[in-house]
Motif scaffolding. Sequence first.
Motif, PDB file in Angstrom:
ATOM      1  N   THR A 158       0.814  -1.221   0.000  1.00 19.46           N
ATOM      2  CA  THR A 158       0.000   0.000   0.000  1.00 19.46           C
ATOM      3  C   THR A 158       0.849   1.274   0.000  1.00 19.46           C
ATOM      4  OG1 THR A 158      -1.885  -1.098   1.038  1.00 19.46           O
ATOM      5  CG2 THR A 158      -1.777   1.298   1.234  1.00 19.46           C
ATOM      6  N   LEU A 202      -5.050  -5.997  -4.152  1.00 27.87           N
ATOM      7  CA  LEU A 202      -4.894  -5.955  -2.705  1.00 27.87           C
ATOM      8  C   LEU A 202      -6.029  -6.690  -2.000  1.00 27.87           C
ATOM      9  CD1 LEU A 202      -3.650  -2.305  -2.030  1.00 27.87           C
ATOM     10  CD2 LEU A 202      -2.313  -4.392  -2.234  1.00 27.87           C
ATOM     11  N   GLU A 203      -7.229  -6.610  -2.567  1.00 23.34           N
ATOM     12  CA  GLU A 203      -8.369  -7.305  -1.962  1.00 23.34           C
ATOM     13  C   GLU A 203      -8.208  -8.816  -2.032  1.00 23.34           C
ATOM     14  OE1 GLU A 203     -11.853  -5.955  -3.921  1.00 23.34           O
ATOM     15  OE2 GLU A 203     -11.697  -3.887  -3.161  1.00 23.34           O
ATOM     16  N   GLU A 256       0.673   3.980  -3.103  1.00 22.28           N
ATOM     17  CA  GLU A 256       0.282   5.364  -2.860  1.00 22.28           C
ATOM     18  C   GLU A 256       1.365   6.320  -3.334  1.00 22.28           C
ATOM     19  OE1 GLU A 256      -0.548   5.450   1.310  1.00 22.28           O
ATOM     20  OE2 GLU A 256      -2.601   4.698   1.074  1.00 22.28           O
ATOM     21  N   ASP A 280      -5.817  -1.977  -6.713  1.00 22.36           N
ATOM     22  CA  ASP A 280      -6.774  -2.047  -5.609  1.00 22.36           C
ATOM     23  C   ASP A 280      -7.469  -3.394  -5.570  1.00 22.36           C
ATOM     24  OD1 ASP A 280      -6.202   0.508  -4.741  1.00 22.36           O
ATOM     25  OD2 ASP A 280      -7.777   1.445  -5.951  1.00 22.36           O
ATOM     26  N   ARG A 315       1.264   6.508  -7.152  1.00 22.98           N
ATOM     27  CA  ARG A 315       0.167   7.359  -7.635  1.00 22.98           C
ATOM     28  C   ARG A 315       0.506   8.830  -7.448  1.00 22.98           C
ATOM     29  NH1 ARG A 315      -3.652   3.258  -4.705  1.00 22.98           N
ATOM     30  NH2 ARG A 315      -4.285   1.926  -6.448  1.00 22.98           N
ATOM     31  N   GLY A 342      -2.958   1.613 -11.196  1.00 18.64           N
ATOM     32  CA  GLY A 342      -3.950   1.979 -10.205  1.00 18.64           C
ATOM     33  C   GLY A 342      -5.233   1.185 -10.326  1.00 18.64           C
ATOM     34  N   ARG A 343      -5.670   0.922 -11.545  1.00 18.34           N
ATOM     35  CA  ARG A 343      -6.950   0.224 -11.741  1.00 18.34           C
ATOM     36  C   ARG A 343      -6.912  -1.190 -11.196  1.00 18.34           C
ATOM     37  NH1 ARG A 343      -6.570   2.684 -16.785  1.00 18.34           N
ATOM     38  NH2 ARG A 343      -5.889   0.722 -17.729  1.00 18.34           N
TER      39      ARG A 343
END
Length: 295
Positions: free
Chosen positions: A155, A178-179, A159, A175, A162, A171-172
């Motif tokens: 993370t 990470l889930e 960050e 996330d 970005r 970026g797309r």
Amino acid sequence: MPSAALAQAIEHVSGIDVSRATLQRVSGGSINRAYHLRLGAQSYFLKCNRADALSLFEAEADGLVALAASDVFRVPRVLGHGMTDDVAFLLLEHLQLRPLAGDDDGQRFAEALVQLHHDIGAHYGWPRDNFIGSTPQSNTEGDGWARFFILHRLTPQLELARAKGYAGALGRDADALLERVPGLFVDYRPQPSLLHGDLWNGNAAMDDTGRPAIFDPAVYRGDRDTDLAMSELFGGFPHSFYVAYRRAWPMAEGYEQRKTLYNLYHVLNHLNQFGRGYLGQAERMVRALFLELRR
């Protein structure tokens, strides 16, 4: 010779009078200025940076002391660190080192790394934060490895990427990735091994007695696979190293997926430190992991 202010500061923290020492610039580092310091028959290794970079050297000294305490590898002894008005410094024992070469070196290094990784702690992380290269590395201790790696490794790098303008596909997909990361660790719960943390071939060597040596650490406790994965990222370790390590302590199923995940952290860090040349590699790694974990 070092400046009078620097020599005085070095003597204050180390007790060593280097005012008459000779300095020879050492190449290879991208963050600090490094010197071979000679004082008669004595020899030292000196790192210098801006005064506001003292925390880099404090963290490095902490990591070196921790690795030396394991008494597995040859580790340069910390002689002192501090600052003048405009220079931060770290003074170390100077070691005669050579790159790993051949089967014997690979086997000895593997045997030492297995011993280091068998130094098991109570939690993931480390009592203090440090750095990976020049990037701050959060080490807040915890009991969940997947959570630790998501919150304190991936993370912050994403960050930062970005913030530097490297969004797009990175970026797309990131996330969503990470889930899904916790899914890799449903049946795999690594022990919190003592890690070098930045184990590429430039931070590994043999000393003049044939003993494996390590330096420039980013120490914390975590999955031993992270050190193995990093060793593969840029190459340079003998094949015998991997054979000997796996013979002594076989890798658990799923290592290849974890290797890509763990090395994503280092590729993102290189992207953030050195620029767009690493963006394509980072995007491909994110996409490959996302597609694999979506199954």
